[in-house]
Scaffold this active site. Structure first.
Site, short mmCIF file in Angstrom:
data_model
loop_
_atom_site.label_atom_id
_atom_site.label_comp_id
_atom_site.label_asym_id
_atom_site.label_seq_id
_atom_site.Cartn_x
_atom_site.Cartn_y
_atom_site.Cartn_z
N GLN A 3 0.83 -1.21 0.00
CA GLN A 3 0.00 0.00 0.00
C GLN A 3 0.86 1.25 0.00
O GLN A 3 0.43 2.31 -0.43
CB GLN A 3 -0.86 0.05 1.26
CG GLN A 3 -1.89 -1.01 1.35
CD GLN A 3 -2.51 -1.04 2.76
OE1 GLN A 3 -2.17 -0.24 3.62
NE2 GLN A 3 -3.40 -1.98 2.96
N GLY A 29 4.32 3.47 -0.98
CA GLY A 29 4.68 3.86 -2.34
C GLY A 29 6.08 3.44 -2.72
O GLY A 29 6.60 2.46 -2.22
N GLU A 59 6.77 10.39 3.98
CA GLU A 59 6.45 9.29 4.90
C GLU A 59 7.47 9.29 6.03
O GLU A 59 8.51 9.95 5.93
CB GLU A 59 6.47 7.94 4.16
CG GLU A 59 5.19 7.69 3.39
CD GLU A 59 5.17 6.35 2.65
OE1 GLU A 59 6.09 5.54 2.83
OE2 GLU A 59 4.22 6.15 1.88
N HIS A 80 4.85 -3.87 11.75
CA HIS A 80 4.09 -2.67 11.38
C HIS A 80 3.08 -2.39 12.48
O HIS A 80 2.39 -3.31 12.94
CB HIS A 80 3.38 -2.91 10.04
CG HIS A 80 2.91 -1.64 9.40
ND1 HIS A 80 1.87 -0.91 9.92
CD2 HIS A 80 3.35 -0.96 8.32
CE1 HIS A 80 1.69 0.17 9.16
NE2 HIS A 80 2.59 0.16 8.19
N ARG A 105 8.36 3.47 12.71
CA ARG A 105 7.41 2.40 13.02
C ARG A 105 7.88 1.47 14.14
O ARG A 105 7.04 0.94 14.87
CB ARG A 105 7.01 1.63 11.77
CG ARG A 105 8.07 0.87 11.08
CD ARG A 105 7.49 0.15 9.88
NE ARG A 105 7.00 1.08 8.87
CZ ARG A 105 7.03 0.86 7.56
NH1 ARG A 105 7.53 -0.27 7.10
NH2 ARG A 105 6.57 1.71 6.72
N ARG A 136 14.33 -1.05 7.72
CA ARG A 136 14.11 -0.50 6.38
C ARG A 136 13.34 0.81 6.45
O ARG A 136 12.35 0.94 7.17
CB ARG A 136 13.32 -1.51 5.53
CG ARG A 136 12.94 -0.99 4.17
CD ARG A 136 12.20 -2.03 3.41
NE ARG A 136 10.96 -2.41 4.04
CZ ARG A 136 9.81 -1.76 3.93
NH1 ARG A 136 9.72 -0.65 3.22
NH2 ARG A 136 8.72 -2.21 4.53
N SER A 144 11.25 -0.65 -0.15
CA SER A 144 11.30 -2.09 -0.46
C SER A 144 10.96 -2.39 -1.92
O SER A 144 11.67 -3.15 -2.58
CB SER A 144 10.37 -2.88 0.46
OG SER A 144 9.08 -2.36 0.41
#
Ligand code: SIN
Length: 557
Positions: free
Chosen positions: A64, A66, A133, A255, A307, A403, A408
């Protein structure tokens, strides 16, 4: 010690057929498809295998978030590199990160040439609607139809491959519903093909001197995951049994916001629902059941903290209050913004009886991404000659200990592109003859729920020595089975992944990036090294390798 610690291969009936090709690619996400398109263009004989009946069933299709890349004159390559290195917490190989960041715009342009459609801000070429983000210091994330970026990438690449497959004499074949069971090796330990099993249970050997793992992640080792059902860690387990080194596998990204599902409750619609970080980027907040903001005062960025910080804070909050889940409140968006910006998430939540327009969404942290994996250099080469790993299954050093969001899919595209181009230039080698490695037992499928439970409880967001020892002891003692079927193959792959993550997490006595230890909360300078596990004929070898591009693979070959 269980046989899971040693090199070997699974017991299968004798193959009923044997065929030869140039290259076998396993996995039909962004990495595998990109490489396959290159091989088709270069007329190199290759087979792309996927265990799914629909080749679009991949982590790419579900993504979902980008695609991060530098587009704007206000942004720079150095800034994207710096953000990636910061997130990676000392374990990124700087040269690998530079290759990723410098190549990302180019592979995305190629995708656009193939027909991909990313959300635009204007009519000019490269005039994209760029998003910000968590962890990025500039607006550099491309989206497609709001939360449908992964689907657009998968659609474009699959369409490009199908167009080539439709040409008479195309050198590449796509085989769906064919599952790779083991990597075949010759008497020198080099790859010589793949043992496969079809839907009817027939076994065959596909001989090839080059095998590419593009099998994605292993989120199915935990109960709650953003990953598809095929993300059982098959590639990791096959590489492990063939003797490939595995690197930094303790760094599992959880997540923060996956739709809550109680253990034992089946996945509705076959999948857990990820609620993208972008929803918090638009102003959604995490609340407890008393209506209090969970992230207030925890981090200066509150709900937009990295996160790992958000997942850890949620975990700590739930441990204290005993709550099973927390609530993501995005009611302030209103119906129009929900429908325009997050149409996919809105649809999936409503299908499961939750309407985020009118009620807070129950969420928990869940397994999302393996930052580590099969040790590979930036050409995808692993420590086993002829075996390549690209995308999430690989640990190239580009993602480090954590990450950065939306790096990714670009990594999968860049690695598929680099390997595809490189294979175009290689002379075709005749594969050697497979030798039979010692037998490794399959894991009894009835143990799957127990493996998930052990991983959730002992190898989750927060780890500690005693719990990891418990997990390892129980995982070591799980029963085997003589029955070869999909359930046993899934459980065996999950079991192998679970053992590797638990061992690596036990070994790394510090907290860094996505790996947190309650008994070692500090980040230790002495641990600024890659942790490598490798199966040998008599057991598991554990070593520490310096951080530096390609060093691990070169050192371990
Ligand atoms: C998300 O959209 O929250 C996930 C994106 C990513 O993992 O990069």
């Amino acid at each position: 010690m269980t046989p899971t610690h040693t090199t070997g291969q699974l017991d299968t009936p004798a193959p009923t057929w044997r065929r030869e090709t140039g290259v076998v690619i396993i996995g039909s996400g962004a990495a595998g498809l990109t490489a396959a398109v290159h091989l088709a263009d270069a007329d190199i004989p290759a087979v792309l295998l996927t265990r799914a009946t629909d080749p679009a069933e991949s982590a790419t299709d579900w993504a979902q978030g980008g695609l991060a890349a530098v587009w704007d004159s206000t942004d720079s390559t150095d800034s994207h590199i710096a953000d990636t290195l910061t997130a990676g917490a000392g374990l990124c190989d700087p040269a690998a990160v530079r290759t990723l960041v410098e190549s990302a715009p180019e592979v995305i342009r190629r995708l656009v040439d193939l027909g991909a459609d990313f959300d635009r801000a204007g009519e000019n070429q490269d005039d994209y609607d760029l998003h910000l983000e968590g962890g990025h210091s500039a607006r550099r994330i491309l989206h497609s139809r709001g939360d449908g970026s992964g689907r657009e990438v998968e659609r474009t690449l699959l369409h490009a491959l199908r167009r080539r497959l439709d040409q008479p004499g195309c050198s590449v074949r796509l085989r769906t519903g064919l599952r790779a069971v083991d990597i075949l090796t010759d008497r020198h330990g080099a790859v010589c093909g793949v043992r496969v099993r079809d839907g009817a249970g027939a076994i065959g050997d596909l001989l090839a001197g080059t095998v590419v793992l593009a099998t994605g992640g292993a989120g199915q080792a935990w109960t709650l995951t953003s990953n598809p059902a095929v993300a059982t860690g098959d590639g990791l387990a096959m590489a492990w049994r063939a003797g490939a080194a595995v690197r930094d596998i303790e760094f599992t990204q959880f997540h923060p916001t996956i739709l809550h599902r109680r253990a034992g409750q089946p996945r509705s619609g076959g999948r857990d629902v990820l609620i993208s970080e972008a929803v918090r980027g638009e102003g959604a907040v995490l609340l407890d059941h008393g209506g209090h903001r969970v992230m207030a005062g925890v981090h200066p960025l509150a709900d937009l903290a990295p996160r790992d910080v958000v997942s850890a804070a949620m975990h700590a909050h739930m441990a204290v209050t005993g709550e099973e889940c927390l609530l993501l409140d995005a009611r302030n968006f209103g119906p129009a913004a929900w429908a325009e910006k997050f149409p996919g998430i809105l649809r999936m939540l409503r299908e499961r009886g939750v309407d985020p327009v009118t009620e807070p969404v129950p969420v928990r942290p869940g397994a999302h991404y393996l930052c580590g994996g099969v040790a590979a250099d930036m050409m995808g080469r692993t420590t086993v000659p002829g075996l390549f790993a690209i995308g999430e299954v690989a640990a190239t050093g580009a993602q480090g200990a954590n990450r950065l969001a939306s790096n990714s899919v670009p990594e999968a595209l860049v690695m598929g592109d680099r390997l595809g181009r490189w294979l175009r230039g290689l002379p075709r080698e005749t594969p050697g003859q497979p030798v039979v490695r010692p037998s490794v037992p399959l894991t009894e499928p009835g143990s799957r729920a127990r493996i998930n439970e052990l991983m959730d409880t002992h190898v989750g967001v927060l780890r500690e020595a005693a719990r990891l020892d418990t997990a390892i002891a129980e995982l070591d003692a799980l029963p085997g089975t003589g029955v070869l079927d999909d359930a046993a193959l899934d459980t065996t792959a999950i079991h192998t992944t679970a053992l590797l993550v638990a061992h690596a997490a036990r070994e790394r006595t510090e907290s860094r990036g996505a790996h947190r230890r309650a008994d070692h909360p500090e980040t230790a300078p002495a641990w600024e090294v890659h942790l490598c596990l490798q199966a040998g004929p008599t057991g598991m070898r554990i070593s520490r390798e310096p951080v530096g591009r390609d060093s691990t693979v070169a050192a371990l070959i």
